[in-house]
Design a protein around this motif. Structure first.
Motif, PDB file in Angstrom:
ATOM      1  N   TRP A  70       0.777  -1.437  -0.046  1.00  0.00           N
ATOM      2  CA  TRP A  70       0.015   0.077  -0.092  1.00  0.00           C
ATOM      3  C   TRP A  70       0.711   1.124  -0.185  1.00  0.00           C
ATOM      4  CZ3 TRP A  70      -3.433  -2.178   4.646  1.00  0.00           C
ATOM      5  CH2 TRP A  70      -4.258  -3.350   4.107  1.00  0.00           C
ATOM      6  N   VAL A  71       1.994   1.218   0.932  1.00  0.00           N
ATOM      7  CA  VAL A  71       2.915   2.269   0.840  1.00  0.00           C
ATOM      8  C   VAL A  71       3.409   2.845  -0.342  1.00  0.00           C
ATOM      9  CG1 VAL A  71       4.967   3.290   2.031  1.00  0.00           C
ATOM     10  CG2 VAL A  71       3.145   2.225   3.264  1.00  0.00           C
ATOM     11  N   ARG A  72       3.943   1.487  -1.204  1.00  0.00           N
ATOM     12  CA  ARG A  72       4.415   1.556  -2.391  1.00  0.00           C
ATOM     13  C   ARG A  72       3.647   2.225  -3.287  1.00  0.00           C
ATOM     14  NH1 ARG A  72       9.047   2.320  -5.369  1.00  0.00           N
ATOM     15  NH2 ARG A  72       8.971   1.103  -7.374  1.00  0.00           N
ATOM     16  N   MET A  73       2.505   1.710  -3.341  1.00  0.00           N
ATOM     17  CA  MET A  73       1.415   2.263  -4.197  1.00  0.00           C
ATOM     18  C   MET A  73       1.142   4.085  -4.036  1.00  0.00           C
ATOM     19  SD  MET A  73      -1.308   1.634  -6.603  1.00  0.00           S
ATOM     20  CE  MET A  73      -2.939   2.196  -7.090  1.00  0.00           C
ATOM     21  N   ILE A  74       1.344   4.532  -2.807  1.00  0.00           N
ATOM     22  CA  ILE A  74       1.169   5.812  -2.561  1.00  0.00           C
ATOM     23  C   ILE A  74       2.165   6.722  -2.926  1.00  0.00           C
ATOM     24  CG2 ILE A  74       0.843   7.606  -0.646  1.00  0.00           C
ATOM     25  CD1 ILE A  74      -0.800   5.442   0.866  1.00  0.00           C
ATOM     26  N   THR A  75       3.550   6.128  -2.566  1.00  0.00           N
ATOM     27  CA  THR A  75       4.729   6.938  -2.860  1.00  0.00           C
ATOM     28  C   THR A  75       5.006   7.071  -4.479  1.00  0.00           C
ATOM     29  OG1 THR A  75       6.005   4.910  -2.367  1.00  0.00           O
ATOM     30  CG2 THR A  75       5.600   6.556  -0.597  1.00  0.00           C
ATOM     31  N   ASN A  76       4.611   5.794  -5.062  1.00  0.00           N
ATOM     32  CA  ASN A  76       5.079   5.607  -6.557  1.00  0.00           C
ATOM     33  C   ASN A  76       4.102   6.250  -7.421  1.00  0.00           C
ATOM     34  OD1 ASN A  76       5.298   3.121  -9.107  1.00  0.00           O
ATOM     35  ND2 ASN A  76       7.258   4.472  -8.268  1.00  0.00           N
ATOM     36  N   MET A  77       2.714   6.456  -7.086  1.00  0.00           N
ATOM     37  CA  MET A  77       1.876   6.969  -7.821  1.00  0.00           C
ATOM     38  C   MET A  77       1.157   8.083  -7.442  1.00  0.00           C
ATOM     39  SD  MET A  77      -0.086   3.427  -9.230  1.00  0.00           S
ATOM     40  CE  MET A  77      -0.588   4.254 -10.717  1.00  0.00           C
ATOM     41  N   TYR A  78       1.378   8.555  -6.455  1.00  0.00           N
ATOM     42  CA  TYR A  78       0.722   9.771  -6.004  1.00  0.00           C
ATOM     43  C   TYR A  78       1.716  10.863  -5.365  1.00  0.00           C
ATOM     44  CZ  TYR A  78      -3.625   7.311  -6.722  1.00  0.00           C
ATOM     45  OH  TYR A  78      -4.505   6.753  -7.440  1.00  0.00           O
ATOM     46  N   LYS A  79       2.787  10.505  -4.630  1.00  0.00           N
ATOM     47  CA  LYS A  79       3.901  11.485  -4.221  1.00  0.00           C
ATOM     48  C   LYS A  79       4.687  11.846  -5.143  1.00  0.00           C
ATOM     49  CE  LYS A  79       1.869  10.875  -0.047  1.00  0.00           C
ATOM     50  NZ  LYS A  79       1.245  12.149   0.554  1.00  0.00           N
ATOM     51  N   ASP A  80       5.960  12.297  -4.622  1.00  0.00           N
ATOM     52  CA  ASP A  80       7.048  13.093  -5.612  1.00  0.00           C
ATOM     53  C   ASP A  80       7.361  12.042  -6.463  1.00  0.00           C
ATOM     54  OD1 ASP A  80       6.588  15.560  -4.142  1.00  0.00           O
ATOM     55  OD2 ASP A  80       8.467  14.938  -2.819  1.00  0.00           O
ATOM     56  N   GLU A  81       7.693  10.828  -6.072  1.00  0.00           N
ATOM     57  CA  GLU A  81       8.201   9.648  -7.020  1.00  0.00           C
ATOM     58  C   GLU A  81       7.167   9.419  -8.090  1.00  0.00           C
ATOM     59  OE1 GLU A  81       9.276   4.921  -6.836  1.00  0.00           O
ATOM     60  OE2 GLU A  81       9.288   6.324  -5.004  1.00  0.00           O
ATOM     61  N   SER A  82       5.888   9.954  -8.076  1.00  0.00           N
ATOM     62  CA  SER A  82       4.755   9.649  -9.135  1.00  0.00           C
ATOM     63  C   SER A  82       5.095  10.345 -10.198  1.00  0.00           C
ATOM     64  CB  SER A  82       3.587   9.944  -8.578  1.00  0.00           C
ATOM     65  OG  SER A  82       3.473  11.247  -8.197  1.00  0.00           O
ATOM     66  N   TYR A  83       5.860  11.680 -10.115  1.00  0.00           N
ATOM     67  CA  TYR A  83       6.322  12.440 -11.401  1.00  0.00           C
ATOM     68  C   TYR A  83       7.194  11.834 -12.392  1.00  0.00           C
ATOM     69  CZ  TYR A  83       3.851  16.283  -8.859  1.00  0.00           C
ATOM     70  OH  TYR A  83       2.822  17.039  -8.291  1.00  0.00           O
ATOM     71  N   LEU A  84       8.067  10.904 -11.776  1.00  0.00           N
ATOM     72  CA  LEU A  84       8.834  10.280 -12.616  1.00  0.00           C
ATOM     73  C   LEU A  84       8.383   8.974 -13.052  1.00  0.00           C
ATOM     74  CD1 LEU A  84      11.618   9.534 -13.998  1.00  0.00           C
ATOM     75  CD2 LEU A  84      12.217   8.376 -11.753  1.00  0.00           C
ATOM     76  N   THR A  85       7.330   8.178 -12.247  1.00  0.00           N
ATOM     77  CA  THR A  85       6.639   7.130 -12.583  1.00  0.00           C
ATOM     78  C   THR A  85       5.741   7.263 -13.970  1.00  0.00           C
ATOM     79  OG1 THR A  85       6.717   6.350 -10.294  1.00  0.00           O
ATOM     80  CG2 THR A  85       5.047   5.340 -11.762  1.00  0.00           C
ATOM     81  N   HIS A  86       5.000   8.420 -14.030  1.00  0.00           N
ATOM     82  CA  HIS A  86       4.026   8.579 -14.901  1.00  0.00           C
ATOM     83  C   HIS A  86       4.691   9.281 -16.288  1.00  0.00           C
ATOM     84  CE1 HIS A  86       0.764   7.594 -12.239  1.00  0.00           C
ATOM     85  NE2 HIS A  86       1.125   8.435 -11.280  1.00  0.00           N
ATOM     86  N   THR A  87       5.775   9.322 -16.276  1.00  0.00           N
ATOM     87  CA  THR A  87       6.659   9.503 -17.459  1.00  0.00           C
ATOM     88  C   THR A  87       7.246   8.655 -18.234  1.00  0.00           C
ATOM     89  OG1 THR A  87       8.837  10.037 -16.322  1.00  0.00           O
ATOM     90  CG2 THR A  87       7.567  11.988 -16.637  1.00  0.00           C
TER      91      THR A  87
END
Length: 264
Positions: A70-87
């Motif tokens: 769950w934490v991975r989902m939040i950090t990877n898709m909604y927090k700062d890290e998400s800006y890289l993930t969605h590129t």
């Protein structure tokens, strides 16, 4: 690309979960080795502590595997890290699928290591014979092979865990669709979906009792003796229901996710 995502998701979650797994296995081995020492109150107490701690670490590993997913989902898709993930050149549904597969895989690994710890600590000639006898009695009464019985029970446990994981993902996805009060809404959707699922299961069992007198007597007349054939039917029924609910939870959460992501 999905394989790479799975690799990174697993690696991230295992950083913490692997600690509990290793400690649990080490304590299991120590507990078994202490059994080889001369019998005394001291060694019995120490051995018992090691075995109890091993089981605790094994269970904690499973719980942490779910929470880390769950934490991975939040950090990877909604927090700062998400800006890289969605590129990344990969669709959002594939990113979400990676989170689901990695979390289920991690939980299965934790369950297997817990079973290994139990085998290391308690397996001997007496327990082997007891397990064989118990499984033979149950499988004969259920008119199932031992392999079939183990498969049914394993499926049921895994599907229940998958439901819990997906309820958490539902809470995260729907909760983060709000601009404010994301955490309370996350908890509301996650816990609420789990409660609704349990209510649905109970209602279906009550409905089924109208067509099965044995089930009706257990639910409403306080009959404590359960027919093995009924137990088999309930187990298969639960597997089917949990499978359907898992698909529905994935469909709804994935559909919501594809509508857009509200980044923090």
């Amino acid at each position: 690309m999905l394989k790479k995502l799975l690799k990174y998701d697993m690696k991230w979650c295992l950083k913490v979960v692997s600690i509990y797994i290793v400690i649990g296995l080490v304590l299991a081995v120590l507990g078994r080795l202490i059994d080889l020492f001369p019998e005394s109150v001291f060694f019995s107490v120490v051995g018992g502590i090691c075995k109890g701690a091993s089981i605790s670490f094994g269970i904690t590993a499973i719980v942490n595997a779910i929470i880390r997913a769950w934490v991975r989902m939040i950090t990877n898709m909604y927090k700062d890290e998400s800006y890289l993930t969605h590129t990344l050149p990969i669709k959002t549904d594939k990113i979400y699928l990676s989170k689901i597969i990695s979390s289920i895989t991690l939980v299965i690994i934790c369950i297997i290591t817990l079973l290994i710890s139990l085998i290391v600590m308690y397996l001997n000639d007496n327990t082997i014979e007891l397990i064989k006898t118990s499984l033979n009695i149950i499988s004969n009464n259920l008119e199932l092979s031992i392999t079939g019985l183990v498969i049914l029970l394993t499926l049921l446990i895994i599907l229940q865990i998958i439901n819990i994981i997906l309820c958490g993902f539902v809470g995260i996805i729907f909760g983060h669709s709000y601009n404010n009060k994301k955490v309370p809404m996350m908890l509301l959707y996650g816990f609420g979906s789990y409660v609704v699922i349990q209510i649905i299961n109970v209602l279906i069992l009550i409905l089924g009792s109208l067509f099965n007198s044995d089930l009706y007597n257990i639910l409403f007349n306080g009959v404590e003796t359960v027919e093995f054939s009924l137990l088999k039917g309930i187990t298969i029924f639960c597997i089917i229901i949990y499978s359907i609910i898992s698909f529905v939870l994935y469909y709804l959460s994935n559909k919501k996710l594809l509508k857009g992501i509200n980044l923090d």
